[in-house]
Design a protein around this motif. Structure first.
Motif, mmCIF file in Angstrom:
data_model
loop_
_atom_site.group_PDB
_atom_site.id
_atom_site.type_symbol
_atom_site.label_atom_id
_atom_site.label_comp_id
_atom_site.label_asym_id
_atom_site.label_seq_id
_atom_site.Cartn_x
_atom_site.Cartn_y
_atom_site.Cartn_z
ATOM 1 N N LEU A 38 -1.924 11.971 -19.330
ATOM 2 C CA LEU A 38 -2.265 10.616 -19.886
ATOM 3 C C LEU A 38 -3.711 10.258 -20.151
ATOM 4 C CD1 LEU A 38 0.660 8.289 -18.727
ATOM 5 C CD2 LEU A 38 0.510 9.447 -20.977
ATOM 6 N N PHE A 39 -4.369 10.603 -19.010
ATOM 7 C CA PHE A 39 -5.910 10.398 -19.029
ATOM 8 C C PHE A 39 -6.587 11.244 -20.134
ATOM 9 C CE2 PHE A 39 -10.301 11.530 -17.881
ATOM 10 C CZ PHE A 39 -10.742 10.113 -17.857
ATOM 11 N N THR A 40 -6.100 12.516 -20.499
ATOM 12 C CA THR A 40 -6.662 13.649 -21.311
ATOM 13 C C THR A 40 -6.160 13.064 -22.831
ATOM 14 O OG1 THR A 40 -6.372 15.305 -19.729
ATOM 15 C CG2 THR A 40 -6.608 15.914 -22.165
ATOM 16 N N VAL A 41 -5.030 12.662 -22.965
ATOM 17 C CA VAL A 41 -4.855 12.106 -24.346
ATOM 18 C C VAL A 41 -5.361 10.840 -24.820
ATOM 19 C CG1 VAL A 41 -2.571 11.114 -25.605
ATOM 20 C CG2 VAL A 41 -2.376 13.198 -24.271
ATOM 21 N N LEU A 42 -5.315 9.592 -23.760
ATOM 22 C CA LEU A 42 -6.104 8.567 -24.050
ATOM 23 C C LEU A 42 -7.421 8.601 -24.277
ATOM 24 C CD1 LEU A 42 -4.059 6.284 -21.807
ATOM 25 C CD2 LEU A 42 -3.718 6.512 -24.310
ATOM 26 N N SER A 43 -8.239 9.458 -23.513
ATOM 27 C CA SER A 43 -9.530 9.636 -23.549
ATOM 28 C C SER A 43 -10.091 10.419 -24.806
ATOM 29 C CB SER A 43 -10.046 10.357 -22.420
ATOM 30 O OG SER A 43 -9.596 11.636 -22.282
ATOM 31 N N ASN A 44 -9.141 11.337 -25.256
ATOM 32 C CA ASN A 44 -9.426 12.018 -26.652
ATOM 33 C C ASN A 44 -9.047 10.988 -27.849
ATOM 34 O OD1 ASN A 44 -10.338 14.613 -26.240
ATOM 35 N ND2 ASN A 44 -8.746 14.704 -24.811
ATOM 36 N N LEU A 45 -8.131 10.073 -27.601
ATOM 37 C CA LEU A 45 -7.680 9.174 -28.715
ATOM 38 C C LEU A 45 -8.856 8.206 -28.847
ATOM 39 C CD1 LEU A 45 -3.952 8.296 -28.307
ATOM 40 C CD2 LEU A 45 -5.076 9.419 -30.258
ATOM 41 N N MET A 68 -12.545 18.770 -32.377
ATOM 42 C CA MET A 68 -12.283 19.240 -30.600
ATOM 43 C C MET A 68 -11.149 18.046 -29.838
ATOM 44 S SD MET A 68 -13.498 22.063 -30.331
ATOM 45 C CE MET A 68 -14.035 22.499 -28.508
ATOM 46 N N SER A 69 -11.414 16.872 -30.306
ATOM 47 C CA SER A 69 -10.606 16.150 -29.542
ATOM 48 C C SER A 69 -9.139 16.201 -29.915
ATOM 49 C CB SER A 69 -10.892 14.803 -29.577
ATOM 50 O OG SER A 69 -12.234 14.347 -29.143
#
Length: 187
Positions: A38-45, A68-69
């Motif tokens: 979730l951290f990966t998805v939210l930070s890239n969003l 890249m995101s």
């Protein structure tokens, strides 16, 4: 039948061994990997939204960072949801077709990543070595062309490899000592 190649395999599914079967580790592992995902998805969003909204970030370098995101979200989504499902349900079986799909996506996104990194290197080369011609050489049309070539090129490079692997015979062990499917070792 897988794709256009018949699979002479006796194996119709794979068993992902991954982590231990300890029931007391199930919930902490699930929560840890869910948090990381979730951290990966939210930070890239957040990165994607900020680049889209801020006019100061409408430059080639940020265009490639946005790509890249998107790639990072896609890359983690290939393995993480299935892995989280395996932890909770304790069903560690993956069908042959699902494994080949995961193999394709994993390799496709990895190839796109290298091609986008090459495009980013070219962007920095233009900025450093040709600063007066930078905006002419790295105009939006060229950025879209480089990005599109990465996404399409990754598909064209990975598809024949995946089709070839899916045609191999997998007749020995169906166990995979990893937490996701791609490291398949045909016999």
């Amino acid at each position: 039948m897988t794709g256009n190649f018949p699979n002479k395999s006796y194996i119709s599914e794979f068993l992902i061994l991954g982590f231990s079967d300890s029931s007391e580790q199930k919930v902490p592992l699930f929560l840890l990997f869910l948090f990381i995902y979730l951290f990966t998805v939210l930070s890239n969003l957040v990165i994607i939204v900020l680049i889209c909204l801020d006019r100061n970030l409408q430059k080639p370098m940020y265009f490639f960072l946005r790509n890249m995101s998107v790639l990072d979200i896609s890359y983690t989504s290939v393995t993480a949801p299935n892995f989280l499902n395996m932890i909770i349900t304790e069903n560690k079986r993956v069908s042959f077709r699902s494994c080949m799909a995961q193999l394709f996506l994993f390799n496709y996104l990895g190839t796109v990543e290298y091609m986008l990194l090459t495009s980013m290197a070219y962007d920095r080369y233009q900025a450093i070595c040709n600063p007066l011609c930078y905006y002419r050489n790295m105009n939006p049309k060229n950025c879209y062309l480089l990005s599109g070539m990465a996404w399409v090129g990754g598909f064209l490079i990975t598809l024949p490899i995946t089709l070839s692997v899916s045609a191999l015979s997998f007749c020995s062990s169906n166990q995979i000592n990893h937490i996701y499917c791609p490291p398949v070792h045909p016999t």
